[in-house]
Design an enzyme around this catalytic site. Structure first.
Site, PDB file in Angstrom:
ATOM      1  N   HIS A   1       0.877  -1.150  -0.047  1.00 29.67           N
ATOM      2  CA  HIS A   1       0.107  -0.142  -0.136  1.00 29.67           C
ATOM      3  C   HIS A   1       0.940   1.111   0.242  1.00 29.67           C
ATOM      4  O   HIS A   1       0.556   2.290  -0.647  1.00 29.67           O
ATOM      5  CB  HIS A   1      -0.831  -0.077   1.263  1.00 29.67           C
ATOM      6  CG  HIS A   1      -1.968  -1.038   1.332  1.00 29.67           C
ATOM      7  ND1 HIS A   1      -1.842  -1.971   2.329  1.00 29.67           N
ATOM      8  CD2 HIS A   1      -3.055  -1.101   0.625  1.00 29.67           C
ATOM      9  CE1 HIS A   1      -3.028  -2.670   2.047  1.00 29.67           C
ATOM     10  NE2 HIS A   1      -3.856  -2.348   1.055  1.00 29.67           N
TER      11      HIS A   1
ATOM     12  N   MET B   1       2.383  -9.176  -1.532  1.00 25.38           N
ATOM     13  CA  MET B   1       1.974  -8.487  -0.083  1.00 25.38           C
ATOM     14  C   MET B   1       0.432  -8.475  -0.217  1.00 25.38           C
ATOM     15  O   MET B   1      -0.168  -8.101  -1.060  1.00 25.38           O
ATOM     16  CB  MET B   1       2.434  -7.311  -0.068  1.00 25.38           C
ATOM     17  CG  MET B   1       4.006  -7.542   0.367  1.00 25.38           C
ATOM     18  SD  MET B   1       4.621  -6.034   0.994  1.00 25.38           S
ATOM     19  CE  MET B   1       6.424  -6.373   1.174  1.00 25.38           C
TER      20      MET B   1
END
Ligand code: PAF
Length: 283
Positions: free
Chosen positions: A37, A187
């Site tokens: 992110h 991820m």
């Protein structure tokens, strides 16, 4: 860092910024933020004056109530992590379900020209109606110049691009490369739920994709698909839900290999009740 819980407040702030010609990048998330992110946020900060990060676990995109209940919610540590990137240029929008859905927590029905019927659409009925509904609402609230999505959810990215096109939403969609752990595992917020044993097993997913890609150079798609199935058949920790080789544009499963087309392999795997997805460009 300012955290807004109500659309009324963040809309007013964004209006102010826009009146000063300040550009807005947008990173929609469901929280439990990780380095993947942060890469999106950094890219957004590189290309826009301010960046809005939304943190909202969207109930309408979950077809499994346990998955929704167990989805990690870590707003405080998410904010701390974002502050390591920028204290002044990030605005966090962390609304309640009520603020987004106004008492009517249902999805709109979308037609994404068939993109929604493949892969995740088949295995997670209604998922993309939920994603489309929330992202469209978030775009209406944030009115970003550019919005950033990771390619781990490649089908989601394709669908958002289609939605923006169909509804003529004035935003540039930027697709960002998959961020991986050093062992190759893509991820994902769901990784935090993996046990030690599952964490050790999960990099097998990407390793299999890499070998599948190598095989695709010389073997038929069917042979590669068969080989991948065999790798997971007796796996003690990981259970294969699907492995598909598809046209990277239409997302339809490959019929016959053509040099003129781009292909991608897509995989979904369960470690107990934790669902992990990944994908790779094949040519
Ligand atoms: O990719 C996600 O995290 C979600 O699907 C999104 C785009 C934030 C919509 O809820």
């Amino acid at each position: 860092m300012q955290v807004y819980q109500e659309k009324k407040q963040i809309k007013a702030e964004i209006e102010q910024l826009k009146s000063k010609q300040i550009t807005i990048g947008f990173v929609p998330t469901m929280g439990a933020l990780h380095q993947g992110h942060l890469t999106l946020v950094k890219e957004a900060l590189g290309n826009n004056d301010k960046v809005v990060v939304s943190i909202f676990v969207n109930p309408t995109q979950f077809n499994n109530t346990t998955d929704l209940e167990k989805y990690p919610r870590t707003l405080n540590s998410d904010v701390v992590l974002l502050e390591t990137v920028s204290k002044n240029d990030i605005l966090v929008y962390a609304p309640t379900v009520e603020d987004i859905y106004e008492g009517n927590t249902v999805s709109q029905n979308f037609d994404f020209d068939g993109l929604e019927q493949e892969m995740e659409g088949k295995f997670r009925p209604g998922h993309f109606n939920g994603v489309g509904t929330v992202v469209k609402r978030l775009f209406e609230i944030v009115k970003p110049d550019k919005a950033y999505f990771g390619k781990k959810d490649f089908q989601q990215l394709a669908i958002i691009k289609k939605m923006v096109d169909k509804y003529q939403i004035p935003v540039n969609i930027v697709g960002c490369k998959i961020h991986r752990e050093t062992n190759g595992l893509a991820m994902s917020s769901r990784n935090t739920r993996l046990t030690k044993e599952q964490k050790e097993a999960a990099p097998f997913i990407y390793k299999t994709l890499i070998t599948a890609k190598r095989q695709f150079g010389t073997k038929s798609a069917n042979k590669v698909i068969h080989w991948v199935g065999k790798q997971f058949a007796n796996h003690e920790v990981l259970k294969l839900e699907y492995f598909i080789i598809a046209d990277a544009e239409t997302l339809k499963p490959i019929k016959r290999k053509s040099n003129k087309k781009a292909y991608r392999a897509f995989i979904a795997v369960f470690a107990d009740d934790i669902r992990l997805i990944d994908n790779i460009a094949l040519n």
